[in-house]
Design an enzyme around this catalytic site. Sequence first.
Site, PDB file in Angstrom:
ATOM      1  N   ASN A 166     -17.210   4.409  -4.753  1.00 27.88           N
ATOM      2  CA  ASN A 166     -18.150   3.638  -3.788  1.00 27.88           C
ATOM      3  C   ASN A 166     -18.054   2.153  -3.842  1.00 27.88           C
ATOM      4  O   ASN A 166     -18.131   1.534  -2.985  1.00 27.88           O
ATOM      5  CB  ASN A 166     -19.572   4.203  -3.781  1.00 27.88           C
ATOM      6  CG  ASN A 166     -20.223   3.880  -5.201  1.00 27.88           C
ATOM      7  OD1 ASN A 166     -19.316   3.802  -6.245  1.00 27.88           O
ATOM      8  ND2 ASN A 166     -21.421   3.704  -5.102  1.00 27.88           N
ATOM      9  N   LYS A 189      -9.330   3.639 -15.360  1.00 21.19           N
ATOM     10  CA  LYS A 189      -9.046   4.908 -14.345  1.00 21.19           C
ATOM     11  C   LYS A 189      -9.904   4.771 -13.265  1.00 21.19           C
ATOM     12  O   LYS A 189     -11.171   5.326 -13.341  1.00 21.19           O
ATOM     13  CB  LYS A 189      -9.276   6.133 -14.876  1.00 21.19           C
ATOM     14  CG  LYS A 189      -8.683   7.479 -14.354  1.00 21.19           C
ATOM     15  CD  LYS A 189      -9.484   8.664 -14.772  1.00 21.19           C
ATOM     16  CE  LYS A 189     -10.744   8.584 -13.696  1.00 21.19           C
ATOM     17  NZ  LYS A 189     -10.463   8.501 -12.413  1.00 21.19           N
ATOM     18  N   PRO A 190      -9.249   4.292 -12.193  1.00 23.67           N
ATOM     19  CA  PRO A 190     -10.249   4.102 -10.849  1.00 23.67           C
ATOM     20  C   PRO A 190     -10.407   5.564 -10.355  1.00 23.67           C
ATOM     21  O   PRO A 190      -9.339   6.566 -10.655  1.00 23.67           O
ATOM     22  CB  PRO A 190      -9.209   3.242  -9.821  1.00 23.67           C
ATOM     23  CG  PRO A 190      -7.876   3.351 -10.321  1.00 23.67           C
ATOM     24  CD  PRO A 190      -7.983   3.849 -11.898  1.00 23.67           C
ATOM     25  N   GLY A 243     -20.693   6.710 -12.760  1.00 28.50           N
ATOM     26  CA  GLY A 243     -20.431   8.158 -11.725  1.00 28.50           C
ATOM     27  C   GLY A 243     -21.653   9.074 -11.996  1.00 28.50           C
ATOM     28  O   GLY A 243     -22.625   8.621 -12.223  1.00 28.50           O
ATOM     29  N   GLU A 265     -23.236   4.243 -16.553  1.00 27.75           N
ATOM     30  CA  GLU A 265     -24.194   4.078 -15.240  1.00 27.75           C
ATOM     31  C   GLU A 265     -24.086   5.041 -14.345  1.00 27.75           C
ATOM     32  O   GLU A 265     -23.104   5.449 -13.700  1.00 27.75           O
ATOM     33  CB  GLU A 265     -23.697   2.717 -14.687  1.00 27.75           C
ATOM     34  CG  GLU A 265     -24.771   2.405 -13.687  1.00 27.75           C
ATOM     35  CD  GLU A 265     -24.552   2.458 -12.233  1.00 27.75           C
ATOM     36  OE1 GLU A 265     -25.005   3.625 -11.646  1.00 27.75           O
ATOM     37  OE2 GLU A 265     -23.127   1.852 -11.679  1.00 27.75           O
ATOM     38  N   LEU A 266     -25.116   6.132 -14.436  1.00 25.00           N
ATOM     39  CA  LEU A 266     -25.217   7.201 -13.873  1.00 25.00           C
ATOM     40  C   LEU A 266     -26.118   7.422 -12.732  1.00 25.00           C
ATOM     41  O   LEU A 266     -26.217   6.346 -11.901  1.00 25.00           O
ATOM     42  CB  LEU A 266     -25.597   8.483 -15.020  1.00 25.00           C
ATOM     43  CG  LEU A 266     -25.024   8.068 -16.102  1.00 25.00           C
ATOM     44  CD1 LEU A 266     -25.179   9.192 -17.187  1.00 25.00           C
ATOM     45  CD2 LEU A 266     -23.343   8.408 -15.989  1.00 25.00           C
ATOM     46  N   ARG A 293     -26.789  -0.260   2.689  1.00 27.12           N
ATOM     47  CA  ARG A 293     -25.791  -0.933   2.088  1.00 27.12           C
ATOM     48  C   ARG A 293     -24.685  -0.058   1.487  1.00 27.12           C
ATOM     49  O   ARG A 293     -24.730   1.045   1.199  1.00 27.12           O
ATOM     50  CB  ARG A 293     -26.193  -1.580   0.739  1.00 27.12           C
ATOM     51  CG  ARG A 293     -25.140  -2.500   0.029  1.00 27.12           C
ATOM     52  CD  ARG A 293     -25.700  -2.828  -1.241  1.00 27.12           C
ATOM     53  NE  ARG A 293     -24.781  -3.655  -2.295  1.00 27.12           N
ATOM     54  CZ  ARG A 293     -24.904  -3.727  -3.331  1.00 27.12           C
ATOM     55  NH1 ARG A 293     -25.842  -3.257  -4.232  1.00 27.12           N
ATOM     56  NH2 ARG A 293     -23.907  -4.665  -4.181  1.00 27.12           N
ATOM     57  N   GLU A 396     -29.673  12.646  -5.121  1.00 30.32           N
ATOM     58  CA  GLU A 396     -28.993  11.654  -4.484  1.00 30.32           C
ATOM     59  C   GLU A 396     -28.397  11.923  -3.128  1.00 30.32           C
ATOM     60  O   GLU A 396     -27.666  12.958  -3.113  1.00 30.32           O
ATOM     61  CB  GLU A 396     -27.850  10.903  -5.205  1.00 30.32           C
ATOM     62  CG  GLU A 396     -28.298   9.932  -6.235  1.00 30.32           C
ATOM     63  CD  GLU A 396     -27.093   8.969  -6.719  1.00 30.32           C
ATOM     64  OE1 GLU A 396     -27.024   7.795  -6.442  1.00 30.32           O
ATOM     65  OE2 GLU A 396     -26.205   9.549  -7.441  1.00 30.32           O
ATOM     66  N   SER A 456     -29.083  -6.197  -6.890  1.00 33.05           N
ATOM     67  CA  SER A 456     -27.692  -6.336  -7.823  1.00 33.05           C
ATOM     68  C   SER A 456     -27.526  -7.891  -7.784  1.00 33.05           C
ATOM     69  O   SER A 456     -27.317  -8.658  -6.911  1.00 33.05           O
ATOM     70  CB  SER A 456     -26.702  -5.609  -7.167  1.00 33.05           C
ATOM     71  OG  SER A 456     -26.641  -4.203  -7.031  1.00 33.05           O
TER      72      SER A 456
END
Length: 491
Positions: A166, A189-190, A243, A265-266, A293, A396, A456
């Site tokens: 994202n 690893k994208p 993720g 960061e979940l 956003r 989510e 952010s």
Amino acid sequence: MTETAILPAACRDLLDSVPTGLFIDGRFRPAQSGATFAVSDPASGDTLIEVADAGVEDASAAMESAVGAFDAWAATAPRERSEILRAAFDLVRKRADDFALLMSLELGRALPDSVNEVNYGAEFLRWFAEEAVRINGRYTTSPSGNGRILVTHQPVGVALAITPWNFPLAMGTRKIGPALAAGAPIIVKPAEETPLTMLALAQVFDEVGLPPGVLSVIQTSHAAQVSAPLIDDPRLAKISFTGSTEVGRMLLGQAAQNVQRTSMELGGNAPFLVFEDADIDLAVQGAFLAKMRNGGEACTAANRFLVHADVAEEFTSSLMDKMGQLQVGPGYAEGTTLGPLVNQQQFDSVAASVVGAVGEGARIRLGGEAIEGAGYFYPATVLDEVPADAPVTQAEIFGPVAVVSTFTTEDEAVSAANATEFGLAAYIYTRDVDRAFRVSERLESGMVGVNRGVISDVAAPFGGVKQSGLGREGGSEGIYEYLTTKYIAFT
């Protein structure tokens, strides 16, 4: 109804210039198996380009290269590391238009959102270029007087970064920046959906003189297979993952076997609280930013709008008006302000969340019906009269759907906000400063925005509590995720 998107010539020219190989040991190369996978256009479902598909042997090569580069990079002067990061920042900014268009192509998001990400993502390179020369220690006399205490920080070792689809630039720079500043080589690893931006960033680092092996990029269509042997390797010292909570839990279990350092960061389920004394115009503007956003595909996106009953209709009507002005279309098309969702799975998930909410008694005030035709387009949607305990409030949404519930007391609002396993971001709108401090402290969240819808900031620590993860990225705290603390005792 949308029509199949036809790529403009500028888009095709840009795709022709992007590296498609794996970036290992300072060069782009094909997968050892020769395999490739397709990167698709979310606006049409058509293939944009084929890229190398890493296998276990490629991951092993990346590890060997990183291990081989570690000693020299750790010994590189902080100023030199800083200048490489600063040069990368300058080059990303120079190529800002290309990066923005590339992200809109592979992610689908509207170009203005991609431009914002380039600005945000590049700043991590500049920020950590400055932090590289400010890694502090301390030297003190022991309280007992029988010795001296020296505390210093050293690079953690080889790191593995697993980034989401994202925010394909910023989630990379937020991990690469501090790792390189600290002196730690990093393997990235994208996400399978959006590897092109990271390959373009690797090209930038190659051009500014980053030594071979310090950064590797290994895109793959079978992430678990490729990541597992890296995590099993005792030479891997650090894992940083952004993720889902589900995948994060699995990675934590794997990391425990070698006691590796982790940053996670979940998932998020951000509440957006609007009190009766709030400036409603300001709250609606903030709500729009916090919800829309990246088209709603953000972990910090406002997921639950908890609005005081006295102002709920005014807030909801104004939010409908603002979201109703969004123009749906391919992200790279002129005038588009809401692009498609990233893939069919995400489209199905968002559509199902709306159907489920209506089944629980929610009322559709705007949108709510999937757009037919090519691509994964879903309209801006507003639901109200949503029961506070409805399933749609517990997961989510990750799409352009605003869910509005009401409350009457402060305690009720805080209780509803905290009624989730997640705790990443939260938002409060009120004119009462005492209430702002009081509620901020009561909210179970790693980050709280008070009368602002975008929180952010590269200079602030980003991260959550509860099932939203552990560790912090950005700010002066971020670099220490890639450093170990050493205590040296002197007589």
